[in-house]
Design an enzyme around this catalytic site. Sequence first.
Site, short mmCIF file in Angstrom:
data_model
loop_
_atom_site.label_atom_id
_atom_site.label_comp_id
_atom_site.label_asym_id
_atom_site.label_seq_id
_atom_site.Cartn_x
_atom_site.Cartn_y
_atom_site.Cartn_z
N ASP A 1 2.70 -4.80 7.69
CA ASP A 1 1.52 -3.95 7.50
C ASP A 1 0.30 -4.86 7.64
O ASP A 1 -0.05 -5.60 6.73
CB ASP A 1 1.56 -3.29 6.12
CG ASP A 1 0.28 -2.51 5.81
OD1 ASP A 1 -0.68 -2.59 6.60
OD2 ASP A 1 0.26 -1.83 4.77
N HIS B 1 0.86 -1.18 0.00
CA HIS B 1 0.00 0.00 0.00
C HIS B 1 0.91 1.24 0.00
O HIS B 1 2.01 1.20 0.55
CB HIS B 1 -0.84 -0.06 1.28
CG HIS B 1 -1.92 0.98 1.39
ND1 HIS B 1 -1.66 2.26 1.81
CD2 HIS B 1 -3.25 0.92 1.17
CE1 HIS B 1 -2.80 2.95 1.84
NE2 HIS B 1 -3.78 2.16 1.45
N CYS C 1 -4.73 2.80 -3.61
CA CYS C 1 -3.44 3.17 -2.99
C CYS C 1 -2.40 2.08 -3.17
O CYS C 1 -1.63 1.78 -2.25
CB CYS C 1 -3.61 3.49 -1.50
SG CYS C 1 -4.65 4.90 -1.19
N GLN D 1 -4.95 -5.04 6.77
CA GLN D 1 -6.01 -5.91 6.27
C GLN D 1 -6.07 -7.25 6.99
O GLN D 1 -7.05 -7.98 6.84
CB GLN D 1 -5.84 -6.14 4.76
CG GLN D 1 -5.97 -4.90 3.90
CD GLN D 1 -7.38 -4.31 3.87
OE1 GLN D 1 -8.37 -4.98 4.16
NE2 GLN D 1 -7.48 -3.03 3.54
C1 LIG Z 1 -2.77 -2.82 3.29
C2 LIG Z 1 -3.01 -1.44 3.83
N1 LIG Z 1 -2.00 -0.74 4.39
C3 LIG Z 1 -2.17 0.49 4.89
C4 LIG Z 1 -3.40 1.10 4.86
C5 LIG Z 1 -3.51 2.49 5.41
O1 LIG Z 1 -4.37 2.53 6.53
P1 LIG Z 1 -4.85 3.93 7.09
O2 LIG Z 1 -5.38 4.70 5.94
O3 LIG Z 1 -5.91 3.57 8.07
O4 LIG Z 1 -3.68 4.60 7.73
C6 LIG Z 1 -4.50 0.42 4.28
C7 LIG Z 1 -5.84 0.99 4.21
O5 LIG Z 1 -6.15 1.84 3.43
C8 LIG Z 1 -4.28 -0.87 3.76
O6 LIG Z 1 -5.29 -1.55 3.19
#
Ligand SMILES: Cc1ncc(COP(=O)(O)O)c(C=O)c1O
Lengths: 395, 395, 138, 138
Positions: free
Chosen positions: B189, B113, B353, B192
Site C-alpha cells: 500500500d 489503513h 481510517c 503515502q
Molecule cells: C496508507 C493509506 N492507504 C490507503 C489509503 C486509501 O486511499 P484512497 O482513499 O485514495 O483510496 C490512504 C488514504 O486515505 C492511505 O493513507
Amino acid sequence: MREEFPILQRKINGYPLVYLDNAATTQKPASVINAMNDYYANSNANVHRAVHTLAGEATEGYESCRTALKERFNTDKAIITSGTTEAINLVAHAWGRANLSDGDAIILTEMEHHSDIVPWQMLAQEKNIELRYVPVMEDLTLDMELFESAIEGAKLVCVVHISNVLGVCNPIEQIVSIANKHGAKVLLDAAQSAPHQDIDFKSIGVDFMAFSAHKMCGPTGIGALLVTDDAFEEMQPFMGGGDMIETVSIHGSTYQTNEQKFEAGTPRIAEAIGWTEALNWLSSIDIVAEHKRILESARWLANKLRAMGMNVYGRHDDHDAAVVSFLHPTMNSEDLAHLLDARGFAVRTGHHCAQPLLDRLQITGTLRVSLYFYNTHEEVESFVEYFSEILERFA
Amino acid sequence: MREEFPILQRKINGYPLVYLDNAATTQKPASVINAMNDYYANSNANVHRAVHTLAGEATEGYESCRTALKERFNTDKAIITSGTTEAINLVAHAWGRANLSDGDAIILTEMEHHSDIVPWQMLAQEKNIELRYVPVMEDLTLDMELFESAIEGAKLVCVVHISNVLGVCNPIEQIVSIANKHGAKVLLDAAQSAPHQDIDFKSIGVDFMAFSAHKMCGPTGIGALLVTDDAFEEMQPFMGGGDMIETVSIHGSTYQTNEQKFEAGTPRIAEAIGWTEALNWLSSIDIVAEHKRILESARWLANKLRAMGMNVYGRHDDHDAAVVSFLHPTMNSEDLAHLLDARGFAVRTGHHCAQPLLDRLQITGTLRVSLYFYNTHEEVESFVEYFSEILERFA
Amino acid sequence: MTYSSELSKLIEEFKEIDDKMERLEMVFDLADEVNLLPPQEWSDTTRVVGCQSEAHVRVDVVNACVNLESGADSKLVQGLMGILTLAIHGTEVAEALKLTPDFATEMGVLNTLSPSRSNGFRNMFDKVMREIEQIQGD
Amino acid sequence: MTYSSELSKLIEEFKEIDDKMERLEMVFDLADEVNLLPPQEWSDTTRVVGCQSEAHVRVDVVNACVNLESGADSKLVQGLMGILTLAIHGTEVAEALKLTPDFATEMGVLNTLSPSRSNGFRNMFDKVMREIEQIQGD
Ligand SMILES: Cc1ncc(COP(=O)(O)O)c(C=O)c1O
Ligand SMILES: Cc1ncc(COP(=O)(O)O)c(C=O)c1O
C-alpha cells in the site's frame, strides 16, 4: 446554447468541429468545467469526518451531487460510482452474489451493452445461474412474447432503456409490470436515457438504475446507481475500505448504513461537483422540447441516408434517441469515418460494445451519428452534404 | 513553487490558508488543473476504437498516463483504477479470489489503513482464509520477529509502506525477502510513499503496488495498481463491461490481455490527463531534497510539541513521512482543530481510517499535521506560535 | 418564532461577532451552562449517535418543565449543549416543543462549525425533542 | 536510412500535401498497388491481429526477393499495404529487412490516421518483417 460549450469553437483539420458522437460521450458546458476548476483552485480537500473549512466545503460539494441526483430522479438512495459499468457490477456483486444462487435465472436482452452482459456472464459462471436473452425482432424491438415466457423463475431482469446502437426505447413500464408479477427485480441500464429524458425513479418502478455523468454533460469518472430502499437492504458491501465502514477492528468490521456503505475510499469529489453543475444545466433547458427537436433531425437524416442507398438500423419513434446507425452497402465504415473526420465530422464506428445485437443483425458494426442538445439541424444538413460528396468521390 | 498552486492564495476566515492536511489529500498545481480544463475545452471524447480526431487525442491523453506511470515507477504493467482502495479491492477480487482458498493465510499489519484491511476481511469470510496481523511495537515499528514466525503458510503479505498516522516507513526490502523465501506474494500500500519517494517497482520486489493520484498532486477519482507480469497472469477479470473485452457473444466472452482487461467501462480520461501532468510536476522537482526539508520541519515540530507537553506518535526517521500525529493530554482534538481553522490552519483529526493501530496505541484518534513539498518552515513555525496561543487561552 | 429573552439575547450576541475564533470562544464558555451529566453516567441510552465524539444527554420532565442534563468530551459540543440548555431547560414542555433547530442557524453558530459537527447538533436536538415527546406521551 | 527512389518520391509527395482529405485520397489510391490476396484466401495465418478491420498478408521469398500479397476490407488499410508493397515487394531480403516503420512516420501518413489505425499499420509491418526473417532463417 452552443456558446456555453467551449469545445464547439474547436477546428478539426481546419474545419469547424461537428460533434456527432454524443452516445459515446457528451461535451461539457463552461459551468461544469469552471466548477471543477474552482474546486481545485479554492476548496480542494478530502471529505467526511474533518473539521477544517476546506474539508467542509469539499464535503458539501460532494454531497450536493447526491442531493441533486435525488431531486432530479426522485429517489431516496443514490450511490455514487465511477460510471454505469461500475454501477452494474455493483449490483452483480452487492446484490447478485448475495441473493442469487445455483439454478436461478437472470433475463438479459440481445440489445444490451457489454457492460450489462459481461458482469452477468461472470456471475452466472461463478454461481451456476442461467442467463436468458430476450431476442430482438426484425422491427428492432424486443420480443415481448418471448420475454413473458422467459420470466418464469427469473429473479432479475436486466434491460437497457435506450439502445446505444439503435436508439430504440424499450417498453420499461410493461417489462416492470411483468417482472413484478413474477417477483423479479429489474435493473435498468439508463446510460442513454438519463441524458435524454426526465426519469422519475419511483414511478418507473425499477429496483436499480445505472447511468454515467459523462453522457449527460458531466465529467468522466463518475456515475450513479439508484436503488429502492428494499433492494438497498438486500445489498451486501462490495468494495471495502475507508468511508464505507462504521468501525474496524482486527476481529471484524461494521459498515455504514447509508449510501456510503458502497462508496469505499476517497470519493470522486471534483467529479461530483462537476456533475452537480451538469444536472443544473440540464434542469435549465427544456429537455422535452430539445429532445423533440433533435429527434426530428435524426429522422430527417435517417430518411436522407436511406434515399442515398444506406442501410439504416433504427425506427426513430417518439421516445427513441436521436441516434442514426447505418452502413454503406460496400464501403468500409472506418474509411468513411476517416474521410468525415477530414472535414471535422466526429462520428463513431465499430461494434459500439453491443456485439450480441450486431450478431443478431448479422453485421459486425455500424457507422453511428448521435445527436445531443447542442447539435443543430444545420450541422446535420452539412453532414448529409459532405457525405454525398464523399460518396461521389470515393464510392 | 507556492505560486504554482492557486489554492495557496486562499484566505480562510480572513487568514491565509496554511494547509497541513496533505496525508489526506494534496493540492494541485495550475498545470494539473489546466490540463484537465484544456481536455474538456478542446479534446473531450470517449477513448479507444474510434477514428475521429478528438477520440484520438483523448486516447493518447489517457494512455500517456500509463506511459508516465511506467516510466516513473519502472513497471511493465500499470492498471488504472479509481484509487488505492479500488486497486487493493482489485487484488482481492482478481487475484485473491482466484488464487486463495480454504485454509490459506494472509498477513496484514496492525498499521494498515482500513482500505488494506476490510477487503481482506471480506475475502477471509467468503473463503475461510486466516488473517494474521503483525503487531506494532512500543517503538511504533512492526514486530519483525513475529512477522517471521507468522509467514509460515501465508500466501500473501499486505503491508503499508508508510503509515498515514505515524509516518513510519516499514522495512519493505526485508519483508519482501522473507516473503519470497516462503513463496508469499507481497502487496504494497504505497498511498503515502508514492507521493514522497522515488520508487522503483522492479527493484523493490513487491508483486502489487497500490496508490492514488490525489495524494500526489493529481486529481480525485484515479489511482493505479502496478503488477508484475507473473502476478498479472494469475489475475482473473474483476469488473465486466466495455473496453475490457475482446469479443462478447451470448455464449460467452473473451478478454483483453493487457491492462485494459481490468479497466471496464469508460475510463477516467480527464483524470488520467491531469495525473500525467502531476507526474511531470513531481519529476520537475528534487523530491529527495524536498523530502529532507519537510522532514526536518516535521522533526522540529514534533520536538516543539513534546516540549509543550503533547503526546507525539512518531519517530521521524530519515525515510519516514513528514507527518506529526499528537494528542493534548486533556483537550479534545476536534476542539483544537476548530480553533486552528479559525486562523486558517487545516489539520486533520479522528481515526485516520486506521482503527486497529489506534486500538493498539490505546487511543481513539490523533490530531495530525502532515506536510507536502509546498509547505514552508515558516508555516510550521506559525502553527506552533498560534497553537501555543490557543493553549494559553483555552487549556 | 419568538424566543425566551435569554435565548434572544444570546442570538443577538452571536450575530454581532464576526471573528470565528471569538464565536468559538463564546461556545466554549457556554459549556459551563449545562447541568452536567458526568461521564460515569454515560451509557448507550444517553449517547447521541452520529456525533464524532462522545456526547450524552438525559431528558426528564419535572413539574411539566423540561429537565436537561448533558455532557461531552468535546468542549465545543458541550457548548452547543449549553445553548440548548439555555433554550429549553426549565421551560414548559409545550413551549420547548415549539423550538426548531432554526434558532441555531439564526445564531450563526452552526456555520461556525464543520458540517459533521452541525449534524451532531442536529442529532442531539432531535434526540432531546423525541424524548420530551415520548415522556409527554407516556 | 536511404529509401528506394520510388519510396522516396512517395514520401516527398505525401509531405507536400497539407489537406488531410487529399492525403487520405492518396492512401486510397495506393490500395491498387497491392498484389491482391483475395478474401477467399484469407485465414487465421494471414490475419493481422490488432487491426479493427480484416487485414491479411502473405509473405514469400522468391529468388531471394520479397513477395508480398495483401488485402483488407478497408480501402485505407489496403492503401497502407500498397505503401508497404512499394517499399519492399520485389526488393532483396537483406534490403527489405533494413526498413523500419519510421518511413511511414516520416511520410506523415500515420498521423493522418487514428491511433488504432496506426497501431494496425505497426502490427502489419511487424508481422511482415517477422515472416521474412523466419523464411530466411529456415
Ligand atoms: C496508507 C493509506 N492507504 C490507503 C489509503 C486509501 O486511499 P484512497 O482513499 O485514495 O483510496 C490512504 C488514504 O486515505 C492511505 O493513507
Ligand atoms: C447503453 C449503455 N450502457 C452502458 C454503457 C457504459 O457506460 P460507461 O462506459 O460510462 O460505464 C454505455 C456507454 O458506453 C451505454 O451506451
